[in-house]
Design a protein around this motif. Structure first.
Motif, short mmCIF file in Angstrom:
data_model
loop_
_atom_site.label_atom_id
_atom_site.label_comp_id
_atom_site.label_asym_id
_atom_site.label_seq_id
_atom_site.Cartn_x
_atom_site.Cartn_y
_atom_site.Cartn_z
N UNK A 1 42.49 56.23 58.17
CA UNK A 1 42.15 56.61 56.81
C UNK A 1 40.86 55.92 56.40
N UNK A 2 40.25 56.36 55.31
CA UNK A 2 39.11 55.64 54.76
C UNK A 2 39.62 54.41 54.03
N UNK A 3 39.30 53.22 54.52
CA UNK A 3 39.91 52.00 53.96
C UNK A 3 39.29 51.56 52.64
N UNK A 4 40.10 50.86 51.84
CA UNK A 4 39.62 50.16 50.63
C UNK A 4 40.16 48.74 50.77
N UNK A 5 39.39 47.89 51.42
CA UNK A 5 39.87 46.60 51.89
C UNK A 5 40.40 45.70 50.78
N UNK A 6 39.69 45.66 49.65
CA UNK A 6 40.08 44.74 48.58
C UNK A 6 41.40 45.13 47.93
N UNK A 7 41.86 46.37 48.13
CA UNK A 7 43.10 46.83 47.53
C UNK A 7 44.24 46.89 48.57
N UNK A 8 44.00 46.33 49.76
CA UNK A 8 45.05 46.32 50.78
C UNK A 8 45.29 47.67 51.42
N UNK A 9 44.32 48.59 51.29
CA UNK A 9 44.45 49.91 51.92
C UNK A 9 43.58 49.89 53.16
N UNK A 10 44.21 49.78 54.33
CA UNK A 10 43.49 49.49 55.56
C UNK A 10 43.90 50.44 56.68
N UNK B 1 33.69 54.31 50.14
CA UNK B 1 34.42 54.53 48.90
C UNK B 1 34.06 53.43 47.91
N UNK B 2 33.88 53.80 46.67
CA UNK B 2 33.64 52.81 45.62
C UNK B 2 34.97 52.12 45.30
N UNK B 3 35.13 50.88 45.77
CA UNK B 3 36.41 50.18 45.64
C UNK B 3 36.79 49.92 44.19
N UNK B 4 35.79 49.86 43.29
CA UNK B 4 36.10 49.58 41.89
C UNK B 4 36.81 50.75 41.22
N UNK B 5 36.81 51.93 41.87
CA UNK B 5 37.43 53.11 41.27
C UNK B 5 38.74 53.50 41.97
N UNK B 6 39.31 52.57 42.72
CA UNK B 6 40.53 52.85 43.48
C UNK B 6 41.61 51.85 43.10
N UNK B 7 42.84 52.33 42.93
CA UNK B 7 43.96 51.44 42.64
C UNK B 7 44.60 50.93 43.92
N UNK B 8 45.48 49.95 43.77
CA UNK B 8 46.20 49.41 44.92
C UNK B 8 47.13 50.45 45.52
N UNK B 9 47.66 51.34 44.67
CA UNK B 9 48.63 52.32 45.14
C UNK B 9 50.03 51.73 45.13
#
Length: 586
Positions: free
Chosen positions: A171-180, A402-410
């Motif tokens: 997947x496209x990761x968002x590292x700061x939100x634990x989406x890896x 991906x702009x990490x500031x616009x993504x939630x942790x989920x």
């Protein structure tokens, strides 16, 4: 030169093909094949022109790029201490609820994973051919568990199994939100023939205990039932073959406004707009037992036998959840769909304040008592796309940023009932296409990396430690190496984690500095007259966080004299050691 010109043309054509595949969200395998072909062409061009890369000219020596693969990361000692703390609590709750441990390989035969994940199948990591076996990295723990149960002939005597380990998603990761792409999940599953909704209530009780003990903040567990959802689709007029694709679209309501979800249903998946509007009247509903009553009285839903079965299950479940005293954490949410194909009954996910993207109008953690109907509001501003500069920097082998500031942790945990998955494996193994009696299962997956993303800032803010060392043995004057080693051995044998400086005659300030780096609470000094008289001197050390920075509290005095023979019991009676042993780790 003709060959070089031909290769240049092929490189350009292959680059255009790769960009086209990405733009059209093509299958991940096709994108990988296009990437590999482009890489081969660039190597051939480099060999023809005598350069490693046509863009780099005559570079003399390649530099080693020191970085982790995309979607992965290293964890330092302090971070690992926090992660291990989370795992200890999760495993303790698993065992307290009667679970036994299981471990399965991180990769499976590709055919085991195929056809189990719906539209998410494109996220599976396929491996190169290994000795004639087509293998893939595991996507979750659920399918490997079902494969294990099918292999054991459904004779496993334990009805509760848990597993903690790495899983993989392309997947496209968002590292700061634990989406890896590589992350840790903790799963707890109950299998066997049990009375309705008792295992479900047990799993929800377990999940509530874990999230409460981890202090993740205010959380809500959203519930829905696949039979209710399928019944809604049925009475609204969704064709049977579109049930799962439409279900997958509905599941995006926690990230997208209804208008976008409706658009996906109608334009991308060919659903009649009137049918989509009917679905919208239901999937915007959320609440508690009052919503269950409303659905039970719904004259349209009474025409669906599947919906009625689901509502009957939910009535039993709410009665059991009242006994567990966790109904205040529950939200009956008809927008919850869980896109995976194998779910057959109750489905659920746990969310916290940071689960939704920033600016999303609906607070996911609002208690269900504050309303039974809620329309999802659009984000205040759209997510930004990566700039052309960042894309250029990432190169051809990187997906769009991906702009990490616009993504939630989920969601931080999710699961549900899957009664047919084990039977599916048994039938496939026997080659019998007829329906085979399966093994009813229900489970929950806890996203440890997402929980870490939530807890880590709090952990840092509280000034938590990186080690469990409780005593540092220090020599005064002569090195006293033998005496230091002997005392450290005794402390360790008594269950007190201890350490010392590994030099024959270390300087006193050097030893103190070593112990202070690890924030060891007890410095135990041996030497001189105290050692001769059978005493040691104990200095208790403390730290505090001031303006976001951790500082040592300067203590007055030389410490306390303690008899050498009474030291272990003295340490165990201190408030510091008692508090630490309780698991609070302060």
């Amino acid at each position: 030169m003709a060959d070089v010109a031909s290769l240049n043309k092929e490189v350009q054509e292959q680059s255009n093909l790769l960009k086209s595949l990405r733009t059209s969200n093509a299958d991940a395998n096709l994108i990988d094949e296009a990437k590999k072909r482009l890489g081969d062409l660039k190597k051939a061009l480099g060999a023809a022109t005598g350069t490693k890369d046509p863009k780099e000219g005559t570079k003399k020596k390649d530099r080693l790029l020191l970085k982790t693969p995309k979607g992965t990361r290293d964890y330092g000692p302090t971070e690992m201490f926090c992660r291990e703390y989370v795992e200890r609590i999760v495993k303790d709750c698993f065992t307290s609820h009667g679970g036994s441990c299981l471990d399965t390989p991180v990769f499976e035969r590709k055919e085991i994973l195929a056809g189990k994940y719906g539209e998410d199948a494109k996220l599976i990591f396929d491996l190169q051919d290994q000795g004639g076996e087509q293998l893939s990295l595991r996507y979750d723990h659920t399918v490997p568990l079902a494969r294990y149960l099918a292999m054991t002939g459904l004779t496993n005597t334990s009805s509760k199994l848990w597993q903690v380990g790495k899983v993989y998603r392309r997947d496209n990761p968002v590292m700061s939100k634990g989406r890896m792409r590589e992350f840790s999940q903790a799963d707890f599953d109950i299998f066997g023939q049990w009375d309705p909704m008792i295992p479900e209530s047990e799993v929800l009780s377990l999940l509530t205990s874990i999230l409460t003990r981890l202090e993740v903040g205010e959380f809500t567990i959203k519930l829905n039932h696949r039979k209710i959802l399928d019944g809604i689709f049925e009475v609204c007029g969704v064709p049977e073959e579109k049930t799962r694709p439409i279900s997958s679209a509905v599941d995006k309501l926690d990230k997208l406004p209804w208008a976008d979800v409706r658009l996906e249903m109608t334009l991308e998946k060919g659903l009649d707009p009137d049918v989509a509007d009917k679905i919208g009247e239901y999937v915007k509903l959320k609440g508690g037992e009052e919503l269950l009553t409303k659905l039970e009285e719904d004259s349209v839903l009474k025409n669906s036998a599947r919906a009625q079965e689901g509502l009957k299950d939910m009535a039993i479940l709410f009665r059991l959840l009242r006994i567990y005293k966790i109904t205040e954490k529950i939200s009956f949410d008809l927008s919850l769909a869980r896109g995976l194909d194998y779910y057959t009954g109750l489905i659920y996910e746990a969310i916290v304040e940071g689960s939704a993207p920033p600016g999303f109008g609906t607070n996911p953690a609002v208690p269900p008592s504050q309303g039974t109907e809620s329309a999802v509001v659009a984000p205040s501003k759209p997510a930004k796309k990566a700039s052309s500069k960042s894309k250029a920097k990432s190169g051809d082998d990187e997906d769009e940023e991906i702009d990490e500031s616009q993504v939630g942790v989920g969601s931080i945990a999710a699961g549900g009932r899957y009664d047919n998955l084990v039977g599916m494996f048994v039938a496939a193994a026997s080659g019998d296409s007829k329906k085979v009696a399966g093994l009813p299962c229900i489970g929950v997956s806890i996203g440890l990396d997402r929980i870490f993303a939530i807890l880590w800032p709090k952990w840092e803010g509280r000034g938590m430690r990186a080690k469990e060392t409780m005593a540092y043995v220090i020599s005064v004057g002569d090195g006293h190496l033998e005496q230091r080693i002997e005392l450290v051995r005794e402390l360790r044998e008594a269950g007190i984690k201890a350490d010392f400086y590994a030099k024959n005659k270390p300087k006193l300030p050097t030893q103190f500095e070593a112990g202070e780096r690890d924030e060891v609470p007890f410095a135990i000094l041996i030497g001189g007259e105290e050692l001769t008289n059978g005493y040691v001197r104990v200095k208790e050390q403390r730290w505090q966080v001031v303006d976001g920075k951790k500082e040592k509290i300067q203590a007055s005095g030389k410490g306390e004299l303690v008899k050498r023979t009474e030291l272990i019991e003295w340490l165990k009676q201190t408030e510091t050691l008692r508090t630490w042993s309780s698991g609070k780790l302060v």
